[in-house]
Design an enzyme around this catalytic site. Structure first.
Site, PDB file in Angstrom:
ATOM      1  N   ARG A 173      26.372 -17.166  -5.105  1.00 30.43           N
ATOM      2  CA  ARG A 173      25.452 -17.740  -4.129  1.00 30.43           C
ATOM      3  C   ARG A 173      24.973 -16.673  -3.164  1.00 30.43           C
ATOM      4  O   ARG A 173      25.688 -15.724  -2.852  1.00 30.43           O
ATOM      5  CB  ARG A 173      26.163 -18.816  -3.307  1.00 30.43           C
ATOM      6  CG  ARG A 173      26.651 -20.018  -4.083  1.00 30.43           C
ATOM      7  CD  ARG A 173      27.420 -20.939  -3.150  1.00 30.43           C
ATOM      8  NE  ARG A 173      27.862 -22.158  -3.824  1.00 30.43           N
ATOM      9  CZ  ARG A 173      28.609 -23.090  -3.238  1.00 30.43           C
ATOM     10  NH1 ARG A 173      29.002 -22.922  -1.989  1.00 30.43           N
ATOM     11  NH2 ARG A 173      28.966 -24.176  -3.902  1.00 30.43           N
ATOM     12  N   TYR A 216      27.063  -5.315  -1.426  1.00 27.86           N
ATOM     13  CA  TYR A 216      26.059  -5.754  -0.447  1.00 27.86           C
ATOM     14  C   TYR A 216      25.749  -4.623   0.524  1.00 27.86           C
ATOM     15  O   TYR A 216      26.596  -3.762   0.800  1.00 27.86           O
ATOM     16  CB  TYR A 216      26.580  -6.938   0.372  1.00 27.86           C
ATOM     17  CG  TYR A 216      26.521  -8.280  -0.309  1.00 27.86           C
ATOM     18  CD1 TYR A 216      25.397  -9.104  -0.180  1.00 27.86           C
ATOM     19  CD2 TYR A 216      27.594  -8.744  -1.059  1.00 27.86           C
ATOM     20  CE1 TYR A 216      25.351 -10.350  -0.783  1.00 27.86           C
ATOM     21  CE2 TYR A 216      27.552  -9.990  -1.677  1.00 27.86           C
ATOM     22  CZ  TYR A 216      26.424 -10.784  -1.532  1.00 27.86           C
ATOM     23  OH  TYR A 216      26.387 -12.015  -2.148  1.00 27.86           O
ATOM     24  N   ARG A 265      28.288 -11.307   6.560  1.00 31.90           N
ATOM     25  CA  ARG A 265      27.617 -11.438   7.860  1.00 31.90           C
ATOM     26  C   ARG A 265      28.627 -11.554   8.992  1.00 31.90           C
ATOM     27  O   ARG A 265      28.398 -11.046  10.100  1.00 31.90           O
ATOM     28  CB  ARG A 265      26.673 -12.637   7.832  1.00 31.90           C
ATOM     29  CG  ARG A 265      25.468 -12.430   6.908  1.00 31.90           C
ATOM     30  CD  ARG A 265      24.763 -13.735   6.606  1.00 31.90           C
ATOM     31  NE  ARG A 265      24.266 -14.364   7.810  1.00 31.90           N
ATOM     32  CZ  ARG A 265      23.875 -15.643   7.872  1.00 31.90           C
ATOM     33  NH1 ARG A 265      23.954 -16.411   6.777  1.00 31.90           N
ATOM     34  NH2 ARG A 265      23.430 -16.137   8.990  1.00 31.90           N
ATOM     35  N   ASP A 280      23.070 -16.992   0.760  1.00 29.75           N
ATOM     36  CA  ASP A 280      22.674 -17.975   1.763  1.00 29.75           C
ATOM     37  C   ASP A 280      21.174 -17.932   2.023  1.00 29.75           C
ATOM     38  O   ASP A 280      20.475 -17.011   1.601  1.00 29.75           O
ATOM     39  CB  ASP A 280      23.428 -17.725   3.068  1.00 29.75           C
ATOM     40  CG  ASP A 280      24.912 -18.030   2.958  1.00 29.75           C
ATOM     41  OD1 ASP A 280      25.287 -18.842   2.088  1.00 29.75           O
ATOM     42  OD2 ASP A 280      25.692 -17.454   3.740  1.00 29.75           O
TER      43      ASP A 280
END
Length: 250
Positions: free
Chosen positions: A49, A109, A194, A51
């Site tokens: 996933r 990431y 995050r 966001d």
């Protein structure tokens, strides 16, 4: 046969990757395009996933279809059919049991921060106006490699069976006019990157000492970690798979 599709997207217009009943997602758009071109209902399974608002420079998904005679032609047609914020790079046949999510060995990431207001980064990076101590942030980031349970960085009420992640790399680097945080692990929890970045920025601005991240992680308390930084600065940049799952291309 089973196929892996490699693609990228700019996430501003989408409520994340995964299908939702009342919001447009990348998965929905990709499935509609494939179903239209292949004239059959196609379901795709993503590598994971992302966001709402998060971007992907490299994402994979798998789907099943009888036979694709010319994958390059299908790639060309898909790119003509898809909106400009989604692009397909490759479609390749894989072993029947290959799975885009479960076979992924590592995900990487990046999070982009800019330290000066820049309108050209308004949708691409997080603006932090306070001075940042990059050395302190990197010292704190290295402690992530010493832990496994990252419940303190997970979104509340998540349905995962374990909060364990094997973080293999975490580092801040100045790249031209942006400050880039790169983190790689076998898996990530929802909202994890995050929340990690928000906590490390607290170190960078002097709100906490680098070693305090150990206390936060051991607490398993999301309330003790930093706030989640905006999604617009987050990019999925790489998903790694074992070579054995891919069939040789003709």
């Amino acid at each position: 046969m089973r196929y892996f599709i490699q693609f990228s997207y700019f996430g501003k217009a989408y409520h994340g990757w995964q299908n939702q009943p009342n919001a447009i997602t990348v998965q929905e758009v990709l499935e509609k395009a494939l179903s239209t071109l292949l004239r059959k209902k196609i379901d795709v399974v993503g590598a994971g996933r992302t966001d709402a608002g998060v971007h992907a420079k490299e994402m994979f998904a798998h789907f099943d279809f009888d036979t694709i005679e010319d994958s390059k032609e299908l790639t060309f047609k898909l790119n003509a059919f898809l909106p400009e914020d989604i692009a397909v790079q490759n479609i390749q046949s894989v072993q029947v049991e290959a799975h885009a999510r479960f076979d992924a060995e590592e995900r990487t990431y990046e999070y982009w921060v800019v330290k000066e207001k820049n309108p050209f980064y308004a949708d691409f990076a997080h603006f932090v106006k306070l001075p940042l101590d990059i050395d302190a942030m990197n010292k704190s980031a290295q402690f992530l490699l010493e832990h496994k349970d990252f419940e303190c960085f997970s979104k509340s009420n998540t349905d995962v069976r374990t909060f364990n992640c094997d973080v293999k790399h975490a580092m801040w680097e100045q790249k031209e006019d942006r400050l880039v945080f790169t983190i790689a692990a076998d898996r990530f929890l929802r909202n994890m990157v995050r929340a990690v970045v928000g906590t490390l920025l607290n170190v960078g601005t002097g709100k906490m000492q680098p070693e305090e991240i150990n206390i936060i992680i051991e607490s398993k308390d999301r309330g003790k970690a930093g706030v989640s930084v905006p999604a617009k600065g987050l990019y999925l940049t790489k998903v790694s798979y074992p070579k054995k799952i891919f069939n040789e291309q003709k």
